[in-house]
Write an enzyme that holds these catalytic residues in place. Structure first.
Site, PDB file in Angstrom:
ATOM      1  CB  SER A  38      -0.919  -0.006   1.231  1.00 58.67           C
ATOM      2  OG  SER A  38      -1.578   1.242   1.363  1.00 58.67           O
ATOM      3  NE  ARG A  94     -29.141 -16.902 -36.040  1.00 54.91           N
ATOM      4  CZ  ARG A  94     -29.345 -18.110 -36.564  1.00 54.91           C
ATOM      5  NH1 ARG A  94     -28.818 -19.167 -36.004  1.00 54.91           N
ATOM      6  NH2 ARG A  94     -30.082 -18.252 -37.654  1.00 54.91           N
TER       7      ARG A  94
END
Length: 213
Positions: free
Chosen positions: A90, A129
């Protein structure tokens, strides 16, 4: 194996062969040639196989997410029962070790249910589809399967580098019992072992059942 022509009837294959049922023969032979299972039909608008794959992926991500959450919690500085080898640094707090893999898995677990919802919603498509629904389904399915794959890889790294601090865990256990009766460590350990063993046995049975089927 999926073979059914434009709308699932196989009419073009029947017409080309000059007889009804030719599409079924072509599908069966093609499945055998490719080493795939022949479903005995075209499943253009039957989305249950797709939902089954998506559900399995989401379930796997959820299980990994729970594990990652536990690892993140236990690695917190005020808990400290586990240490994560793959933790990142960090810039704001140099002493901090960020649980990178655990965070990635948790993020996947948060996203996965939404993707599963999209796939389940798209299953009501009435056409092969179907405009919009089919496209949403496959985009979500690809993303969900990728999340399952990446989360699995991150989980393997997480577990491989997980270091359990038995002394710290014992200290927390002692502190928890200071206000009353001290927990029986052996009883707790035995109960935990039973839970883990039963969970492993259950999921092994489920996995073996799926493979056999």
């Amino acid at each position: 194996m999926q073979f059914g022509g434009a709308v699932g009837t196989g009419a073009a294959a029947d017409a080309a062969a000059g007889r009804p049922g030719a599409a079924d023969d072509v599908r069966s032979a093609l499945a055998a040639r490719l080493g795939l299972a022949d479903p005995g039909r075209a499943w253009h608008t039957e989305r249950t196989p797709v939902i089954a794959v998506a559900s399995s992926a989401a379930t796997a991500v959820a299980a990994l997410g729970r594990m990652a959450g536990d690892a993140t919690f236990l690695s917190r500085e005020e808990i400290g029962e586990v240490r994560l080898a793959s933790a990142g640094g960090s810039s704001a707090m140099p002493h901090k070790r960020n649980p990178v893999d655990a965070v990635a898995i948790t993020a996947a677990a948060v996203e996965a249910p939404v993707l599963l919802e999209v796939i389940a919603s798209a299953a009501v498509a009435g056409d092969e589809r179907s405009a919009g629904r089919w496209h949403a389904e496959w985009a979500a399915l690809r993303r969900l399967v990728r999340l399952a794959r990446s989360a699995s890889g991150a989980a393997a790294r997480l577990l491989d580098g997980l270091d359990f601090d038995a002394d710290r865990a014992a200290a927390i256990l002692d502190a928890a019992g200071s206000a009353g009766a001290r927990p029986d460590v052996e009883v707790l350990a035995a109960a935990s072992d039973r839970i883990v063993d039963r969970a492993i046995a259950r999921f092994t049975r489920l996995t073996d059942s799926e493979v056999t089927r």
